[in-house]
Design a protein around this motif. Structure first.
Motif, PDB file in Angstrom:
ATOM      1  N   ARG A 171       2.600  -1.593  -5.513  1.00 41.22           N
ATOM      2  CA  ARG A 171       3.966  -1.684  -4.990  1.00 41.22           C
ATOM      3  C   ARG A 171       4.038  -1.449  -3.484  1.00 41.22           C
ATOM      4  NH1 ARG A 171       8.409  -0.698  -8.408  1.00 41.22           N
ATOM      5  NH2 ARG A 171       7.889  -0.786 -10.619  1.00 41.22           N
ATOM      6  N   SER A 172       3.126  -0.636  -2.955  1.00 45.52           N
ATOM      7  CA  SER A 172       3.205  -0.239  -1.543  1.00 45.52           C
ATOM      8  C   SER A 172       2.231  -0.990  -0.641  1.00 45.52           C
ATOM      9  CB  SER A 172       2.929   1.263  -1.414  1.00 45.52           C
ATOM     10  OG  SER A 172       1.576   1.546  -1.776  1.00 45.52           O
ATOM     11  N   CYS A 173       1.280  -1.692  -1.239  1.00 44.88           N
ATOM     12  CA  CYS A 173       0.205  -2.358  -0.485  1.00 44.88           C
ATOM     13  C   CYS A 173      -0.672  -1.356   0.272  1.00 44.88           C
ATOM     14  CB  CYS A 173       0.759  -3.415   0.475  1.00 44.88           C
ATOM     15  SG  CYS A 173       1.597  -4.758  -0.378  1.00 44.88           S
ATOM     16  N   VAL A 174      -0.753  -0.140  -0.246  1.00 46.39           N
ATOM     17  CA  VAL A 174      -1.658   0.881   0.266  1.00 46.39           C
ATOM     18  C   VAL A 174      -2.799   0.966  -0.736  1.00 46.39           C
ATOM     19  CG1 VAL A 174      -1.926   3.343   0.810  1.00 46.39           C
ATOM     20  CG2 VAL A 174       0.197   2.154   1.415  1.00 46.39           C
ATOM     21  N   SER A 175      -4.030   0.996  -0.245  1.00 50.52           N
ATOM     22  CA  SER A 175      -5.179   0.957  -1.151  1.00 50.52           C
ATOM     23  C   SER A 175      -5.196   2.150  -2.102  1.00 50.52           C
ATOM     24  CB  SER A 175      -6.490   0.899  -0.378  1.00 50.52           C
ATOM     25  OG  SER A 175      -6.808   2.154   0.165  1.00 50.52           O
ATOM     26  N   LYS A 176      -5.730   1.905  -3.287  1.00 54.87           N
ATOM     27  CA  LYS A 176      -5.888   2.979  -4.277  1.00 54.87           C
ATOM     28  C   LYS A 176      -6.728   4.110  -3.707  1.00 54.87           C
ATOM     29  CE  LYS A 176      -5.974  -0.293  -8.077  1.00 54.87           C
ATOM     30  NZ  LYS A 176      -6.761  -0.834  -9.170  1.00 54.87           N
ATOM     31  N   THR A 177      -7.754   3.750  -2.958  1.00 52.97           N
ATOM     32  CA  THR A 177      -8.641   4.756  -2.359  1.00 52.97           C
ATOM     33  C   THR A 177      -7.877   5.653  -1.397  1.00 52.97           C
ATOM     34  OG1 THR A 177     -10.530   3.279  -2.577  1.00 52.97           O
ATOM     35  CG2 THR A 177     -10.747   5.099  -1.014  1.00 52.97           C
ATOM     36  N   THR A 178      -7.040   5.066  -0.568  1.00 46.96           N
ATOM     37  CA  THR A 178      -6.249   5.855   0.389  1.00 46.96           C
ATOM     38  C   THR A 178      -5.340   6.834  -0.343  1.00 46.96           C
ATOM     39  OG1 THR A 178      -6.322   4.113   2.059  1.00 46.96           O
ATOM     40  CG2 THR A 178      -4.529   5.723   2.236  1.00 46.96           C
ATOM     41  N   ILE A 179      -4.646   6.349  -1.355  1.00 52.76           N
ATOM     42  CA  ILE A 179      -3.741   7.207  -2.130  1.00 52.76           C
ATOM     43  C   ILE A 179      -4.523   8.300  -2.838  1.00 52.76           C
ATOM     44  CG2 ILE A 179      -2.133   7.271  -4.082  1.00 52.76           C
ATOM     45  CD1 ILE A 179      -1.349   4.361  -3.267  1.00 52.76           C
ATOM     46  N   ASN A 180      -5.578   7.910  -3.536  1.00 51.09           N
ATOM     47  CA  ASN A 180      -6.384   8.867  -4.285  1.00 51.09           C
ATOM     48  C   ASN A 180      -7.004   9.917  -3.373  1.00 51.09           C
ATOM     49  OD1 ASN A 180      -8.676  10.081  -5.651  1.00 51.09           O
ATOM     50  ND2 ASN A 180      -8.303   8.594  -7.267  1.00 51.09           N
ATOM     51  N   ASP A 181      -7.583   9.496  -2.277  1.00 51.62           N
ATOM     52  CA  ASP A 181      -8.225  10.449  -1.362  1.00 51.62           C
ATOM     53  C   ASP A 181      -7.226  11.453  -0.795  1.00 51.62           C
ATOM     54  OD1 ASP A 181     -10.643   9.222  -1.843  1.00 51.62           O
ATOM     55  OD2 ASP A 181     -10.845   8.358   0.168  1.00 51.62           O
ATOM     56  N   PHE A 182      -6.019  10.989  -0.467  1.00 47.38           N
ATOM     57  CA  PHE A 182      -5.017  11.909   0.060  1.00 47.38           C
ATOM     58  C   PHE A 182      -4.547  12.878  -1.022  1.00 47.38           C
ATOM     59  CE2 PHE A 182      -0.615  13.107   1.093  1.00 47.38           C
ATOM     60  CZ  PHE A 182      -0.877  13.823   2.256  1.00 47.38           C
ATOM     61  N   LEU A 183      -4.231  12.362  -2.192  1.00 42.59           N
ATOM     62  CA  LEU A 183      -3.700  13.220  -3.256  1.00 42.59           C
ATOM     63  C   LEU A 183      -4.742  14.182  -3.813  1.00 42.59           C
ATOM     64  CD1 LEU A 183      -1.360  10.763  -5.193  1.00 42.59           C
ATOM     65  CD2 LEU A 183      -0.791  12.373  -3.369  1.00 42.59           C
ATOM     66  N   ASN A 184      -6.000  13.836  -3.702  1.00 41.74           N
ATOM     67  CA  ASN A 184      -7.075  14.695  -4.204  1.00 41.74           C
ATOM     68  C   ASN A 184      -7.785  15.477  -3.101  1.00 41.74           C
ATOM     69  OD1 ASN A 184      -7.016  14.181  -7.115  1.00 41.74           O
ATOM     70  ND2 ASN A 184      -7.406  12.082  -6.491  1.00 41.74           N
ATOM     71  N   ARG A 185      -7.132  15.565  -1.944  1.00 45.50           N
ATOM     72  CA  ARG A 185      -7.588  16.395  -0.827  1.00 45.50           C
ATOM     73  C   ARG A 185      -8.940  15.966  -0.243  1.00 45.50           C
ATOM     74  NH1 ARG A 185      -5.352  20.166  -4.499  1.00 45.50           N
ATOM     75  NH2 ARG A 185      -3.484  21.127  -3.662  1.00 45.50           N
ATOM     76  N   LYS A 186      -9.330  14.720  -0.456  1.00 45.99           N
ATOM     77  CA  LYS A 186     -10.555  14.211   0.171  1.00 45.99           C
ATOM     78  C   LYS A 186     -10.265  13.787   1.601  1.00 45.99           C
ATOM     79  CE  LYS A 186     -12.556  12.653  -4.156  1.00 45.99           C
ATOM     80  NZ  LYS A 186     -12.938  11.474  -4.961  1.00 45.99           N
ATOM     81  N   ASN A 187      -9.001  13.495   1.872  1.00 45.71           N
ATOM     82  CA  ASN A 187      -8.540  13.149   3.208  1.00 45.71           C
ATOM     83  C   ASN A 187      -7.278  13.959   3.457  1.00 45.71           C
ATOM     84  OD1 ASN A 187      -7.608  12.044   5.571  1.00 45.71           O
ATOM     85  ND2 ASN A 187      -7.690   9.929   4.888  1.00 45.71           N
ATOM     86  N   SER A 188      -7.264  14.708   4.530  1.00 45.81           N
ATOM     87  CA  SER A 188      -6.123  15.590   4.767  1.00 45.81           C
ATOM     88  C   SER A 188      -5.100  14.999   5.736  1.00 45.81           C
ATOM     89  CB  SER A 188      -6.612  16.935   5.311  1.00 45.81           C
ATOM     90  OG  SER A 188      -7.272  16.742   6.543  1.00 45.81           O
TER      91      SER A 188
END
Length: 78
Positions: A28-45
């Motif tokens: 829906r947002s055209c934001v990659s799954k990796t970007t979303i997952n990494d942010f929500l799982n604290r891999k990217n702050s």
């Protein structure tokens, strides 16, 4: 609580409220799954404002609604 953590929790809360998966938000947002997952799982702050804007569009809200949640009242300086 930091602004990053409040942002993370707000996205998670909205996903639950709207019954969206991370995958659906990605589509829906055209934001990659990796970007979303990494942010929500604290891999990217970090999250950029443009990415947050796109996530909000995918969640059918605007930035004002995103930040109007009481969770942001608990934010303190890092």
């Amino acid at each position: 609580m930091t602004l990053i953590e409040a942002t993370r929790l707000r996205i998670i809360s909205l996903l639950e409220k709207k019954h969206f998966t991370q995958s659906e938000l990605s589509t829906r947002s055209c934001v990659s799954k990796t970007t979303i997952n990494d942010f929500l799982n604290r891999k990217n702050s970090n999250i950029t404002l443009i990415t947050l804007f796109h996530l909000c569009k995918g969640l059918n809200i605007d930035l004002e609604e995103f930040f109007s949640d009481n969770i942001f009242d608990k934010v303190v300086d890092d």
